[in-house]
Enzyme design. Structure first.
Site, PDB file in Angstrom:
ATOM      1  N   ALA A  63      71.349  83.779  20.338  1.00 34.36           N
ATOM      2  CA  ALA A  63      71.093  85.005  20.041  1.00 34.36           C
ATOM      3  C   ALA A  63      71.972  84.552  18.914  1.00 34.36           C
ATOM      4  CB  ALA A  63      70.647  86.233  20.746  1.00 34.36           C
ATOM      5  N   GLY A 102      72.200  82.200  24.640  1.00 39.44           N
ATOM      6  CA  GLY A 102      70.324  82.444  24.533  1.00 39.44           C
ATOM      7  C   GLY A 102      69.674  81.134  24.833  1.00 39.44           C
ATOM      8  N   GLU A 105      69.946  79.826  27.806  1.00 37.81           N
ATOM      9  CA  GLU A 105      69.161  80.318  28.734  1.00 37.81           C
ATOM     10  C   GLU A 105      67.725  79.765  28.409  1.00 37.81           C
ATOM     11  OE1 GLU A 105      70.404  84.398  27.494  1.00 37.81           O
ATOM     12  OE2 GLU A 105      69.897  85.417  29.360  1.00 37.81           O
ATOM     13  N   GLU A 125      78.183  84.820  27.280  1.00 35.38           N
ATOM     14  CA  GLU A 125      77.714  86.368  26.559  1.00 35.38           C
ATOM     15  C   GLU A 125      79.455  87.400  26.391  1.00 35.38           C
ATOM     16  OE1 GLU A 125      75.827  84.693  27.325  1.00 35.38           O
ATOM     17  OE2 GLU A 125      74.060  84.661  26.840  1.00 35.38           O
TER      18      GLU A 125
HETATM   19  C1  3H9 Z   1      72.901  85.736  23.559  1.00 36.81           C
HETATM   20  O1  3H9 Z   1      72.755  84.839  22.520  1.00 36.81           O
HETATM   21  C2  3H9 Z   1      72.988  86.735  24.195  1.00 36.81           C
HETATM   22  C3  3H9 Z   1      71.036  86.593  24.843  1.00 36.81           C
HETATM   23  O2  3H9 Z   1      72.361  85.853  26.012  1.00 36.81           O
HETATM   24  C4  3H9 Z   1      70.743  87.864  25.076  1.00 36.81           C
HETATM   25  C5  3H9 Z   1      69.970  88.284  24.009  1.00 36.81           C
HETATM   26  C6  3H9 Z   1      68.792  89.105  24.418  1.00 36.81           C
HETATM   27  N1  3H9 Z   1      74.863  84.353  15.803  1.00 36.81           N
HETATM   28  O3  3H9 Z   1      82.199  79.504  15.651  1.00 36.81           O
HETATM   29  P1  3H9 Z   1      82.226  77.989  14.296  1.00 36.81           P
HETATM   30  C7  3H9 Z   1      78.719  81.537  13.289  1.00 36.81           C
HETATM   31  S1  3H9 Z   1      74.938  86.255  22.227  1.00 36.81           S
HETATM   32  C8  3H9 Z   1      75.353  84.507  14.329  1.00 36.81           C
HETATM   33  O4  3H9 Z   1      83.110  78.118  13.277  1.00 36.81           O
HETATM   34  P2  3H9 Z   1      82.534  76.370  16.195  1.00 36.81           P
HETATM   35  C9  3H9 Z   1      79.671  81.754  13.128  1.00 36.81           C
HETATM   36  O5  3H9 Z   1      80.397  83.212  12.573  1.00 36.81           O
HETATM   37  C10 3H9 Z   1      75.284  85.114  21.847  1.00 36.81           C
HETATM   38  N2  3H9 Z   1      75.864  83.653  14.421  1.00 36.81           N
HETATM   39  O6  3H9 Z   1      81.993  77.224  14.785  1.00 36.81           O
HETATM   40  C11 3H9 Z   1      80.292  80.959  11.789  1.00 36.81           C
HETATM   41  O7  3H9 Z   1      79.852  81.529  11.144  1.00 36.81           O
HETATM   42  P3  3H9 Z   1      80.758  81.304   9.636  1.00 36.81           P
HETATM   43  C12 3H9 Z   1      76.349  83.691  23.034  1.00 36.81           C
HETATM   44  C13 3H9 Z   1      77.280  82.637  15.358  1.00 36.81           C
HETATM   45  O8  3H9 Z   1      81.725  74.661  15.817  1.00 36.81           O
HETATM   46  C14 3H9 Z   1      79.312  79.784  12.042  1.00 36.81           C
HETATM   47  O9  3H9 Z   1      78.530  80.363  12.993  1.00 36.81           O
HETATM   48  N3  3H9 Z   1      76.518  82.252  22.138  1.00 36.81           N
HETATM   49  C15 3H9 Z   1      76.815  82.569  16.097  1.00 36.81           C
HETATM   50  O10 3H9 Z   1      83.596  75.499  15.969  1.00 36.81           O
HETATM   51  C16 3H9 Z   1      80.350  78.566  12.197  1.00 36.81           C
HETATM   52  O11 3H9 Z   1      80.843  78.487  14.584  1.00 36.81           O
HETATM   53  C17 3H9 Z   1      77.747  82.646  22.174  1.00 36.81           C
HETATM   54  O12 3H9 Z   1      78.390  83.339  22.224  1.00 36.81           O
HETATM   55  C18 3H9 Z   1      75.772  83.154  16.604  1.00 36.81           C
HETATM   56  N4  3H9 Z   1      75.435  82.819  17.887  1.00 36.81           N
HETATM   57  O13 3H9 Z   1      82.083  76.395  17.341  1.00 36.81           O
HETATM   58  C19 3H9 Z   1      78.522  81.252  21.544  1.00 36.81           C
HETATM   59  N5  3H9 Z   1      77.407  81.220  16.447  1.00 36.81           N
HETATM   60  O14 3H9 Z   1      80.578  80.125   9.055  1.00 36.81           O
HETATM   61  C20 3H9 Z   1      78.968  81.508  19.472  1.00 36.81           C
HETATM   62  C21 3H9 Z   1      78.090  81.185  15.191  1.00 36.81           C
HETATM   63  O15 3H9 Z   1      80.124  81.978   7.762  1.00 36.81           O
HETATM   64  N6  3H9 Z   1      79.815  80.512  18.883  1.00 36.81           N
HETATM   65  N7  3H9 Z   1      77.542  81.805  14.483  1.00 36.81           N
HETATM   66  O16 3H9 Z   1      82.011  81.718   9.852  1.00 36.81           O
HETATM   67  C22 3H9 Z   1      80.005  79.503  19.330  1.00 36.81           C
HETATM   68  O17 3H9 Z   1      80.881  79.821  20.415  1.00 36.81           O
HETATM   69  C23 3H9 Z   1      80.619  78.645  17.723  1.00 36.81           C
HETATM   70  O18 3H9 Z   1      79.696  79.077  16.929  1.00 36.81           O
HETATM   71  C24 3H9 Z   1      79.743  76.840  18.564  1.00 36.81           C
HETATM   72  C25 3H9 Z   1      80.567  76.206  17.001  1.00 36.81           C
HETATM   73  C26 3H9 Z   1      80.754  76.561  19.209  1.00 36.81           C
HETATM   74  C27 3H9 Z   1      78.698  77.095  18.499  1.00 36.81           C
END
Ligand code: 3H9
Length: 681
Positions: A63, A102, A105, A125
């Site tokens: 999400a 998400g 999911e 999450e």
């Molecule tokens: C969820 O899904 C809830 C659901 O269960 C229910 C909903 C109803 N959203 O980490 P990076 C941005 S909760 C918005 O440096 P990498 C990040 O801030 C979500 N922005 O890259 C950064 O921005 P900036 C569950 C996001 O290659 C840029 O993207 N998911 C999100 O080192 C690059 O990110 C997670 O917790 C997001 N979801 O790693 C996964 N994700 O460039 C969270 C990233 O402006 N994400 N951004 O600083 C990660 O773990 C890593 O970003 C990922 C890539 C492994 C994907």
């Protein structure tokens, strides 16, 4: 950024490609594109099955975290997921990169999941103080069973594709470079088999056996009580999985929703989301243009093979970068390299690496006894005894040896980097790389920018941190930089408080109740009283304890007494020493602060010091101080770090509390309190 959505139909297979950089987060525009794409394929009789695939570097990473706390806008993720699951045509999720939260999911409502071998899938999450709120807590147990689902969701660690296949989280592996074609072929094979559509929600086989084992949940809670302490999300996840086992699917989803709503408005989740962005923000240096060149780092030199030097070396070996390790004597060199080997062998014994990997890493070390061996290094890190004269001597000699363009770094914790740089002919090449002990474990790297450090050197250091798995925080030069400077204040406040009459155990209990794993005195006893604060001549509780041979857990107890199992009890000897030193300071009106008071007396001063660090420009932003304390001192992440926490307490209260303690609040703190603004939000 708008989502680019492309639909094609190839031989009866509708391929929907979504591309919304950087990580295909499921924000509103992506959800709309998904809803529209699926609706069009549903209405098109030529489409017999659908492949959902992403462009860019990853499948949906979850999400959109920036949307939490805002009113939901249709189509919500749940609406989109319901419609995909209800599709009369088989849907195949084609996964590369990371399918997280998400995003995973979403793949669980698809009828099949195929992934490239390098992909990872998971529900992280919990790291945001949340539970998977789009059906994940109900579907994952149906796929892998409740026990494994609990592990995956409460740890939040992504599962590599091969393991995911073994566990049933995905159905097939694709070729690393042929995901799209393999997913289309998979869709054809599904059509050819003509089996009824498989929906995870209908599966019972993995959860039915758990109904006869209600103790599973109590056991899980008990086994993880320590790790979960202070966090809200893990318990909510356990409750949701209990619901998955005991309730019909739709009621389980309703329970998950209810629990998700509670978490998303909690301070703990807000704090962890703050931390998520803070960690990413800390790598950004506003005054460095994006185009700043970085220098290639392929060989590193480390001076000093002691605890710090050895730990620092391991970071580079782990990243496949060779290290010339320099010591003054063969014995010291052998000892240092021996410790590195033992650390790796311990990891290998625990199954975390193979013995071939141990040898490969050890082979990257080039031992040396003179600085001349560092002539070819791209980066040299000095990690010797904390003494200005010694460090200046090394840097002066290094200056004559190191090649032009090499980065000369010091791991000093407190000393003036500009004074070290001044003895070289190239102060622009000198930077602080302040690792935290144990340096191979702790994720914080303070990059300390001297008055003359070149932009390329800073940019290189910030990038390098990522290469070796660290989170960089940029600091300017001052005594203690960021983490040590602000946290030293806590130690001083704790020392003062026991002289005022609070017992070490009362102080430790309040700080552990706040969320730290240990209180300051438990910590001192663990590290050794002789290790910290060496060289002080003034009489102090610690000094007197050391003089009595009480060095902490390792010798005769310290602030506590210990039995042979290392279980602590309050120490009458320590109490006597405290009373004597208090009398020496003329403190004769003892107070007995409650836990809130202890927290205010120890941690408000940290906030105050943080405000000064900001005011002086030592840290770029308040959230960097939070990152430094969380990663450098294990400040509980569910409070968001000192500055975020201060905002949740309310800055006027912090100001008033400091004044009550006779401490003048920092100007910035007063200004923010008066203007009704805050540090982090
Ligand atoms: C969820 O899904 C809830 C659901 O269960 C229910 C909903 C109803 N959203 O980490 P990076 C941005 S909760 C918005 O440096 P990498 C990040 O801030 C979500 N922005 O890259 C950064 O921005 P900036 C569950 C996001 O290659 C840029 O993207 N998911 C999100 O080192 C690059 O990110 C997670 O917790 C997001 N979801 O790693 C996964 N994700 O460039 C969270 C990233 O402006 N994400 N951004 O600083 C990660 O773990 C890593 O970003 C990922 C890539 C492994 C994907």
């Amino acid at each position: 950024m708008a989502a680019i959505s492309t639909s094609t139909i190839e031989d009866g297979i509708g391929v929907l490609t979504l591309d919304s950089p950087p990580v295909n987060a499921l924000g509103l525009h992506v959800r709309r594109a998904l809803a529209d794409g699926f609706a069009a394929f549903a209405a098109d009789d030529t489409v017999k099955a659908v492949v959902l695939i992403c462009g860019g570097r990853t499948f949906f990473a979850g999400a959109d975290i920036t949307e939490f706390g805002k009113p939901p806008v249709e189509p919500t993720l749940l609406t989109v997921l319901d419609s995909i699951e209800a599709s009369a045509k088989p849907v195949i999720a084609a996964i590369h990169g990371t399918a997280l939260g998400g995003g995973f999911e979403l793949s669980l409502v698809c009828h099949y999941r195929i992934a490239v071998p390098s992909a990872k899938v998971g529900l992280p999450e919990v790291h945001l103080g949340l539970l998977p709120g789009a059906g994940g807590t109900q579907r994952l147990p149906r796929v892998v069973g409740p026990q494994i689902a609990l592990e995956i969701m409460t740890k939040g660690t992504p599962v590599p594709a091969r393991k995911a296949l073994e566990l049933g989280m995905i159905d097939a592996l694709a070729g690393e470079d042929s995901l799209r074609a393999d997913a289309i072929a998979y869709a054809h094979s599904v059509l050819a088999a003509g089996e009824p559509l498989r929906r995870v929600r209908d599966r019972e086989d993995k959860i039915a056996p758990a109904r006869a084992q209600p103790e599973l949940f109590a056991d899980f809670r008990k086994a993880n009580a320590r790790a979960f302490r202070g966090f809200k999300a893990p318990e909510a996840i356990v409750k949701a999985v209990e619901a998955a086992v005991t309730l019909p699917f739709d009621q389980g989803v309703a329970r998950e929703r209810e629990l998700f709503r509670e978490l998303v408005v909690s301070t703990e989740s807000a704090a962890q989301r703050h931390y998520f962005f803070a960690e990413r923000e800390s790598a950004k240096v506003p005054d460095l243009p994006k185009s700043t060149a970085t220098l290639p780092i392929t060989t590193v030199g480390v001076i000093g093979a002691g605890t710090m030097g050895g730990g620092i070396t391991m970071n580079f070996l782990n990243a496949g970068i060779s290290v010339t390790l320099v010591e003054m004597t063969q014995a010291a060199l052998d000892r240092g390299i021996g410790v590195i080997r033992r650390n790796y062998e311990t990891s290998a014994a625990k199954g975390r690496m193979t013995s071939a990997q141990v040898e490969a890493r050890m082979a990257l070390i080039a031992p040396a006894l003179t600085l001349d061996a560092l002539a070819g290094a791209d980066l040299v890190i000095e990690a010797v005894f904390e003494d200005m004269a010694v460090k200046q001597d090394i840097f002066a000699r290094l200056d004559t040896v190191a090649k032009p363009g090499a980065i000369l770094a010091t791991n000093t914790s407190y000393l003036d980097i500009d004074a070290i740089a001044a003895v070289t002919s190239r102060p622009e090449a000198v930077v602080g790389l302040h690792f935290f002990s144990p340096a191979n474990v702790m994720r914080l790297l303070e990059v300390v920018r001297g008055a003359r450090t070149a932009p390329e050197v800073i940019a290189t250091a910030m990038n390098l941190a990522k290469v070796i798995g660290k989170v960089p925080v940029l600091a300017r030069v001052c005594h203690g930089f960021i983490a040590n400077r602000v946290m030293t204040v806590r130690g001083r406040a704790a020392d003062a408080l026991i002289l005022r009459g609070a017992s070490p155990q009362a102080v430790d209990a309040a700080i552990t109740a706040y969320g730290f794993a240990m209180g300051p005195f438990q910590m001192l006893d663990l590290v050794g009283l002789d290790v910290i604060g060496r060289g002080s001549t003034e009489r102090s509780v610690r000094g007197d304890l050391v003089a009595l041979g009480r060095l902490g857990q390792k010798q005769n107890g310290g602030y506590y007494d210990y039995d042979d199992q290392r279980r602590p009890t309050p120490s009458p000897v320590a109490a006597q020493v405290i009373a004597e030193i208090a009398a020496l300071h003329g403190i004769n009106a003892p107070i007995s602060p409650d836990a809130d008071d202890v927290v205010a007396r120890l941690l408000y001063p940290v906030v105050n010091e943080g405000a000064k660090v900001l005011e002086e420009g030592i840290a770029i932003r308040a959230s960097d101080i939070d990152v430094a304390c969380i990663l450098g001192y294990n400040w509980p992440v569910f409070t968001g770090g000192p500055m975020f926490w201060a905002d949740t307490v309310g800055l006027p209260q912090i100001v008033a509390g400091l004044r009550e303690q006779g401490i003048e609040p920092a100007r910035l703190l007063i200004e923010k309190a008066q203007s009704g603004t805050n540090f982090t939000r």
